[in-house]
Design a protein around this motif. Structure first.
Motif, PDB file in Angstrom:
ATOM      1  N   LEU A   1       0.794  -0.845   0.169  1.00 24.92           N
ATOM      2  CA  LEU A   1      -0.124  -0.143   0.125  1.00 24.92           C
ATOM      3  C   LEU A   1       0.614   1.576   0.582  1.00 24.92           C
ATOM      4  O   LEU A   1       0.699   2.609  -0.703  1.00 24.92           O
ATOM      5  CB  LEU A   1      -1.368   0.236   0.798  1.00 24.92           C
ATOM      6  N   PRO A   2       1.790   1.448   0.715  1.00 23.08           N
ATOM      7  CA  PRO A   2       2.831   2.300   0.393  1.00 23.08           C
ATOM      8  C   PRO A   2       3.121   3.003  -0.752  1.00 23.08           C
ATOM      9  O   PRO A   2       3.243   3.557  -1.507  1.00 23.08           O
ATOM     10  CB  PRO A   2       4.092   2.256   1.660  1.00 23.08           C
ATOM     11  N   GLU A   3       3.101   2.051  -1.852  1.00 20.03           N
ATOM     12  CA  GLU A   3       3.702   2.084  -2.702  1.00 20.03           C
ATOM     13  C   GLU A   3       3.059   2.205  -3.599  1.00 20.03           C
ATOM     14  O   GLU A   3       3.271   2.844  -5.167  1.00 20.03           O
ATOM     15  CB  GLU A   3       3.936   0.621  -3.586  1.00 20.03           C
ATOM     16  N   LEU A   4       1.378   1.655  -3.242  1.00 16.37           N
ATOM     17  CA  LEU A   4       0.592   2.308  -4.128  1.00 16.37           C
ATOM     18  C   LEU A   4       0.268   4.349  -4.363  1.00 16.37           C
ATOM     19  O   LEU A   4      -1.230   4.969  -4.736  1.00 16.37           O
ATOM     20  CB  LEU A   4      -0.710   1.835  -3.806  1.00 16.37           C
ATOM     21  N   GLN A   5       0.305   4.989  -3.001  1.00 15.75           N
ATOM     22  CA  GLN A   5       0.804   6.361  -2.144  1.00 15.75           C
ATOM     23  C   GLN A   5       0.655   7.154  -3.281  1.00 15.75           C
ATOM     24  O   GLN A   5       1.800   7.239  -3.690  1.00 15.75           O
ATOM     25  CB  GLN A   5       1.263   6.797  -1.309  1.00 15.75           C
ATOM     26  N   GLY A   6       0.018   7.748  -4.269  1.00 14.18           N
ATOM     27  CA  GLY A   6       0.675   8.592  -5.182  1.00 14.18           C
ATOM     28  C   GLY A   6      -0.249   7.971  -6.386  1.00 14.18           C
ATOM     29  O   GLY A   6       0.218   9.260  -7.401  1.00 14.18           O
ATOM     30  N   LEU A   7      -0.109   7.383  -7.344  1.00 19.11           N
ATOM     31  CA  LEU A   7      -0.374   6.442  -8.263  1.00 19.11           C
ATOM     32  C   LEU A   7      -1.794   5.875  -8.463  1.00 19.11           C
ATOM     33  O   LEU A   7      -1.882   5.398  -8.895  1.00 19.11           O
ATOM     34  CB  LEU A   7       0.395   5.221  -8.060  1.00 19.11           C
ATOM     35  N   ILE A   8      -2.073   5.359  -7.135  1.00 12.71           N
ATOM     36  CA  ILE A   8      -3.703   4.926  -7.268  1.00 12.71           C
ATOM     37  C   ILE A   8      -4.559   5.907  -6.307  1.00 12.71           C
ATOM     38  O   ILE A   8      -4.938   6.515  -4.714  1.00 12.71           O
ATOM     39  CB  ILE A   8      -3.906   3.917  -6.726  1.00 12.71           C
ATOM     40  N   ASP A   9      -5.970   6.640  -7.331  1.00 12.18           N
ATOM     41  CA  ASP A   9      -6.192   7.238  -6.112  1.00 12.18           C
ATOM     42  C   ASP A   9      -7.935   7.443  -5.679  1.00 12.18           C
ATOM     43  O   ASP A   9      -8.427   7.805  -4.374  1.00 12.18           O
ATOM     44  CB  ASP A   9      -7.402   8.608  -7.509  1.00 12.18           C
ATOM     45  N   SER A  10      -7.938   5.680  -5.771  1.00 12.60           N
ATOM     46  CA  SER A  10      -9.109   5.398  -5.262  1.00 12.60           C
ATOM     47  C   SER A  10      -9.367   3.594  -5.935  1.00 12.60           C
ATOM     48  O   SER A  10      -8.503   3.436  -6.723  1.00 12.60           O
ATOM     49  CB  SER A  10     -10.752   5.768  -6.349  1.00 12.60           C
ATOM     50  N   VAL A  11      -9.338   2.912  -4.937  1.00 10.36           N
ATOM     51  CA  VAL A  11      -9.384   1.034  -4.378  1.00 10.36           C
ATOM     52  C   VAL A  11     -10.956   0.841  -3.917  1.00 10.36           C
ATOM     53  O   VAL A  11     -11.600   1.073  -3.459  1.00 10.36           O
ATOM     54  CB  VAL A  11      -8.381   1.103  -3.642  1.00 10.36           C
ATOM     55  N   SER A  12     -11.359  -0.363  -5.203  1.00 11.53           N
ATOM     56  CA  SER A  12     -12.277  -0.664  -4.636  1.00 11.53           C
ATOM     57  C   SER A  12     -12.183  -2.075  -4.673  1.00 11.53           C
ATOM     58  O   SER A  12     -11.196  -3.300  -6.126  1.00 11.53           O
ATOM     59  CB  SER A  12     -13.040  -1.151  -6.435  1.00 11.53           C
ATOM     60  N   ILE A  13     -12.120  -2.855  -3.172  1.00  8.94           N
ATOM     61  CA  ILE A  13     -12.174  -3.488  -2.683  1.00  8.94           C
ATOM     62  C   ILE A  13     -13.108  -4.694  -2.412  1.00  8.94           C
ATOM     63  O   ILE A  13     -14.239  -4.374  -2.222  1.00  8.94           O
ATOM     64  CB  ILE A  13     -10.954  -3.819  -1.607  1.00  8.94           C
ATOM     65  N   SER A  14     -13.060  -5.555  -3.401  1.00  6.84           N
ATOM     66  CA  SER A  14     -13.756  -6.820  -3.020  1.00  6.84           C
ATOM     67  C   SER A  14     -14.383  -7.646  -2.424  1.00  6.84           C
ATOM     68  O   SER A  14     -13.714  -8.173  -1.202  1.00  6.84           O
ATOM     69  CB  SER A  14     -13.916  -8.277  -4.707  1.00  6.84           C
ATOM     70  N   LEU A  15     -15.493  -6.926  -1.019  1.00 13.50           N
ATOM     71  CA  LEU A  15     -15.822  -7.971   0.456  1.00 13.50           C
ATOM     72  C   LEU A  15     -16.618  -8.777   0.015  1.00 13.50           C
ATOM     73  O   LEU A  15     -16.214 -10.081   0.951  1.00 13.50           O
ATOM     74  CB  LEU A  15     -16.721  -6.618   0.603  1.00 13.50           C
ATOM     75  N   ASN A  16     -17.803  -8.955  -1.112  1.00 14.05           N
ATOM     76  CA  ASN A  16     -18.549 -10.369  -1.338  1.00 14.05           C
ATOM     77  C   ASN A  16     -19.022 -10.773  -0.504  1.00 14.05           C
ATOM     78  O   ASN A  16     -19.646 -11.390  -0.604  1.00 14.05           O
ATOM     79  CB  ASN A  16     -17.515 -11.703  -1.526  1.00 14.05           C
ATOM     80  N   SER A  17     -18.534 -10.709   1.137  1.00 14.59           N
ATOM     81  CA  SER A  17     -19.623 -10.819   2.183  1.00 14.59           C
ATOM     82  C   SER A  17     -18.972 -10.742   3.079  1.00 14.59           C
ATOM     83  O   SER A  17     -17.739 -11.072   3.396  1.00 14.59           O
ATOM     84  CB  SER A  17     -19.683 -12.166   2.161  1.00 14.59           C
TER      85      SER A  17
END
Ligand SMILES: [Zn+2]
Ligand SMILES: [Zn+2]
Length: 452
Positions: free
Chosen positions: A369-385
């Motif tokens: 996650l620290p590597e994605l800082q500044g590169l990814i504006d929004s993250v959608s995570i599959s919760l599923n249940s």
């Protein structure tokens, strides 16, 4: 476009057939399916299809014409299936509004023709008017892994549409979606993904506005496609591409599109990073057609392109609302590529979103996650249940991965400005429990997407 329901044999069209077909072609129609109503019109349709390469035929006995239905008719019908232009059985079904034939004989004819379709592995084109329950009961009693249908001129309720789609059949709407005071139909249509729709005019009937009351023609299909695009807030091209792919799936007309590395829906550009995944969700079509909105996303590992290919296809990222890493696989399996492409997008003024199962830290054996800082504006995570056991069952993955996903979500909030968890709205999943878990336990946004 493909007009999947246009009765070319009716006098209104037949008497002017050359013009009707030429006009259709110049309005962007590539193929026409002409469904029949009895043996006579089945034969007439075949004659038409022999003359016009763009015409295909469904043969069958319409519920209106079933009064004298018998085994001999069925035998004659079966003989017609051998013709190369016959691609479906139709139209068949039930019509309790006009009742030109008794309910009993209509049901016999419907069931026998479904059996015929199964025997020859052909799709069926289904007509229904005020017979929802009997129609679905008979269809569900006969359905098997090779029986699929088009529920044409759909006029059932939302629950019926959902049942149809869960059986991997398709629905289509006619010019009536352009009439005023049709909110009910529009509200149902809004909830049916384009992946489950086909285009039809039902010519010479059901003329769309502003031609209502006049003879309908296949060249009016554009009006219906435009209306569908408007209702689903996507482009005309999205509707055409998606429904053409659906026609290929159901009727085997047209061709499978070439695989896409990037694909545009509305004004969002999606990046098909990989088909590889560490889970195997029961609702995922990765091993099936692996298609989204008419794009073929099938991509064996040997075909996976380097970052540069994605970057070239993106061009100017400012032309899109968002660049989304999303496909039939888990993007963090190719984290280096995601980072390279995201860096390019951010440096050139674009917006990025990552769709993930939240297992990226396990996959990469470190906190990514620290590597994605500044590169990814929004993250959608599959919760599923919100239930770990159900999560494990739905994704066919170890239960410990539920807690992995939960930790990933909490950690993501530190580095990424927008964090959303999503679920696929399956009947077995408790939507409200999932929403509560997302908002109260995880403190993130929640989005449910209907499973169609
Ligand atoms: Zn019909
Ligand atoms: Zn019809």
């Amino acid at each position: 476009m493909i007009d999947t329901h246009c009765h070319l044999f009716f006098d209104e069209l037949y008497n002017d057939l050359n013009n009707v077909i030429n006009e259709a072609k110049s309005s962007g129609i590539r193929y026409i399916i002409s469904p029949s109503t009895n043996l006579e019109t089945s034969r007439k349709n075949i004659e038409i299809a022999e003359k016009y390469p763009e015409v295909f035929v469904a043969v069958g006995i319409h519920p209106h014409d079933t009064a004298n239905f018998n085994d001999n008719i069925l035998i004659e019908l079966e003989k017609l299936l051998e013709h190369s232009k016959v691609i479906a059985i139709g139209e068949v079904g039930l019509d309790y509004y006009y009742k030109f034939s008794s309910k009993e004989i209509q049901q016999v004819a419907f069931r026998e023709q479904l059996k015929l379709a199964k025997k020859h592995k052909l799709p069926v084109i289904i007509h229904n008017r005020e017979a929802d329950e009997d129609l679905m009961r008979i269809f569900e009693e006969e359905v098997n892994s090779s029986l699929f249908g088009q529920f044409h001129c759909f006029n059932g309720n939302y629950e019926m549409a959902r049942r149809v789609i869960e059986l991997r059949s398709f629905v289509s709407f006619t010019g009536n979606i352009t009439y005023p005071k049709n909110e009910n139909l529009i509200n149902i249509l809004k909830r049916i993904e384009p992946e489950n729709l086909l285009l039809e005019t039902d010519s010479p009937f059901m003329s769309p506005h502003p031609f209502r009351g006049k003879t309908n023609k296949p060249s009016h299909l554009k009006i219906i496609a435009e209306k569908l695009a408007e209702i689903h807030k996507i482009t005309f091209d999205d509707i055409v591409r998606t429904t053409n792919f659906n026609v290929y799936r159901l009727f085997k007309i047209g061709e499978l599109p070439k695989p896409s590395f990037t694909y545009k829906i509305g004004n969002t550009l999606y990046i098909n990073i990989t088909n590889r995944c560490n889970a195997s969700c029961v609702f995922c079509d990765r091993e099936g057609y692996a298609s989204v909105a008419g794009y073929n996303l099938r991509m064996p590992k040997s075909m996976e392109p380097p970052a540069q290919v994605f970057i070239q296809e993106i061009g100017n990222p400012k032309e899109y609302d968002e660049i989304v890493f999303c496909g039939f696989g888990e993007p963090t399996i190719r984290l280096d590529v995601v980072k390279k492409v995201a860096k390019y997008v951010k440096e050139n003024g674009g917006r990025t979103r990552l769709n993930t199962d939240g297992h990226g830290n396990v996959i990469n054996k470190r906190n990514i996650l620290p590597e994605l800082q500044g590169l990814i504006d929004s993250v959608s995570i599959s919760l599923n249940s919100a239930d770990p056991d159900q999560y494990s069952r739905l994704m066919q993955i170890d239960k410990s991965m539920f807690y992995e996903m939960v930790n990933f979500t909490r950690e993501a909030k530190k580095y990424i400005s927008e964090v959303v968890v999503t679920i696929v709205d399956l009947n077995e999943v408790n939507l409200e429990k999932a929403r509560e878990f997302a908002e109260k336990e995880l403190g993130v946004k929640f989005r449910a997407r209907e499973y169609f």
